[in-house]
Design a protein around this motif. Structure first.
Motif, short mmCIF file in Angstrom:
data_model
loop_
_atom_site.label_atom_id
_atom_site.label_comp_id
_atom_site.label_asym_id
_atom_site.label_seq_id
_atom_site.Cartn_x
_atom_site.Cartn_y
_atom_site.Cartn_z
N PHE A 1 0.83 -1.21 0.00
CA PHE A 1 0.00 0.00 0.00
C PHE A 1 0.87 1.26 0.00
CE2 PHE A 1 -2.66 3.29 1.92
CZ PHE A 1 -3.73 3.27 1.03
N MET A 2 1.91 1.29 0.82
CA MET A 2 2.79 2.46 0.88
C MET A 2 3.50 2.66 -0.46
SD MET A 2 4.36 2.21 4.73
CE MET A 2 5.40 3.65 4.52
N GLY A 3 3.95 1.56 -1.05
CA GLY A 3 4.59 1.64 -2.36
C GLY A 3 3.63 2.15 -3.42
N ALA A 4 2.39 1.67 -3.38
CA ALA A 4 1.39 2.08 -4.36
C ALA A 4 1.07 3.57 -4.21
CB ALA A 4 0.11 1.25 -4.20
N GLU A 5 0.97 4.03 -2.98
CA GLU A 5 0.72 5.47 -2.76
C GLU A 5 1.82 6.32 -3.36
OE1 GLU A 5 -1.87 6.26 1.22
OE2 GLU A 5 0.23 5.71 1.53
N LEU B 1 3.95 5.45 -5.69
CA LEU B 1 3.94 5.27 -7.15
C LEU B 1 2.95 6.25 -7.78
CD1 LEU B 1 4.67 3.76 -9.76
CD2 LEU B 1 2.87 2.11 -9.18
N LEU B 2 1.76 6.37 -7.21
CA LEU B 2 0.76 7.30 -7.75
C LEU B 2 1.24 8.74 -7.63
CD1 LEU B 2 -2.54 5.65 -6.46
CD2 LEU B 2 -1.56 5.56 -8.77
N VAL B 3 1.88 9.09 -6.53
CA VAL B 3 2.42 10.44 -6.36
C VAL B 3 3.46 10.72 -7.45
CG1 VAL B 3 3.88 11.88 -4.86
CG2 VAL B 3 1.95 10.63 -3.89
N THR B 4 4.34 9.75 -7.68
CA THR B 4 5.39 9.91 -8.68
C THR B 4 4.81 10.01 -10.08
OG1 THR B 4 6.88 8.67 -7.25
CG2 THR B 4 7.55 8.94 -9.55
N GLN C 1 3.63 -11.34 -6.28
CA GLN C 1 4.67 -12.23 -5.76
C GLN C 1 4.73 -12.17 -4.23
OE1 GLN C 1 8.01 -10.65 -7.92
NE2 GLN C 1 7.88 -12.22 -9.51
N LEU C 2 4.37 -11.03 -3.67
CA LEU C 2 4.35 -10.89 -2.21
C LEU C 2 3.09 -11.49 -1.59
CD1 LEU C 2 5.73 -7.25 -1.78
CD2 LEU C 2 6.90 -9.40 -1.24
N GLY C 3 2.18 -11.94 -2.46
CA GLY C 3 0.97 -12.58 -1.97
C GLY C 3 -0.15 -11.61 -1.65
N CYS C 4 -0.17 -10.46 -2.32
CA CYS C 4 -1.22 -9.47 -2.08
C CYS C 4 -1.98 -9.22 -3.36
CB CYS C 4 -0.62 -8.15 -1.59
SG CYS C 4 0.18 -8.29 0.02
N ARG C 5 -3.19 -8.73 -3.18
CA ARG C 5 -3.98 -8.27 -4.32
C ARG C 5 -4.62 -6.95 -3.93
NH1 ARG C 5 -9.66 -9.70 -3.88
NH2 ARG C 5 -9.95 -10.84 -1.95
N THR C 6 -4.88 -6.11 -4.90
CA THR C 6 -5.49 -4.82 -4.63
C THR C 6 -6.98 -4.93 -4.84
OG1 THR C 6 -3.50 -3.74 -5.44
CG2 THR C 6 -5.47 -2.38 -5.23
N LEU C 7 -7.73 -4.53 -3.84
CA LEU C 7 -9.18 -4.47 -4.02
C LEU C 7 -9.55 -3.18 -4.72
CD1 LEU C 7 -10.36 -5.95 -0.63
CD2 LEU C 7 -10.12 -7.08 -2.83
N MET C 8 -8.94 -2.07 -4.33
CA MET C 8 -9.13 -0.81 -5.02
C MET C 8 -8.22 0.21 -4.37
SD MET C 8 -12.46 1.57 -5.98
CE MET C 8 -13.54 0.44 -5.27
N VAL C 9 -7.58 1.02 -5.19
CA VAL C 9 -6.76 2.11 -4.70
C VAL C 9 -7.11 3.31 -5.55
CG1 VAL C 9 -4.42 3.01 -4.47
CG2 VAL C 9 -4.88 0.63 -3.93
N GLY D 1 -9.77 0.56 -1.18
CA GLY D 1 -8.55 1.19 -0.73
C GLY D 1 -7.64 0.29 0.09
N ARG D 2 -8.00 -0.97 0.21
CA ARG D 2 -7.18 -1.88 1.01
C ARG D 2 -6.41 -2.82 0.11
NH1 ARG D 2 -9.21 -5.22 5.50
NH2 ARG D 2 -10.29 -6.26 3.85
#
Length: 115
Positions: free
Chosen positions: A8-12, A14-17, A83-91, A108-109
């Motif tokens: 989540f922190m990486g995705a945030e 990434l969007l800022v960048t 690969q980390l075993g996560c999926r995005t529900l919505m961001v 958002g989780r």
């Protein structure tokens, strides 16, 4: 730190960048537009300032390439997230009202993918 928090922190960021690159590209376009309007509006020859115009266009081209690279990075990071075993529900920004039939209770989780 949980993997989902890392994602989540990486995705945030990434969007800022991505937004920063888009904003820089927009500003370069605005600069070119302003300078051109000033030159034409004041009857200045197109020869005057041409090296600056060329430099701005080159910078915009590089920003366009940076934008493409960020899009590529986004796709690569999507693979890392899985690969980390996560999926995005919505961001991102939710619409004012959810679409019919769409559950936004987990919006958002980033959550671990169930085994």
């Amino acid at each position: 730190m949980k993997k989902s928090e890392m994602v989540f922190m990486g995705a945030e960021q990434l969007l800022v960048t991505e937004n920063a690159v888009d904003q820089a590209l927009t500003e370069a376009g605005e600069l070119l537009a302003v300078l051109t309007r000033l030159r034409v509006g004041n009857g200045v020859s197109g020869v005057v300032g041409q090296p600056a115009v060329t430099a701005i266009l080159n910078a915009a081209r590089h920003l366009g390439e940076a934008r493409k690279e960020m899009i590529d990075a986004h796709a690569h990071l999507d693979v890392v997230k899985t690969q980390l075993g996560c999926r995005t529900l919505m961001v991102g920004t939710l619409p004012d009202k959810p679409l019919p039939g769409h559950d936004t209770s987990d919006a958002g989780r980033v959550v671990p993918i169930p085994a």
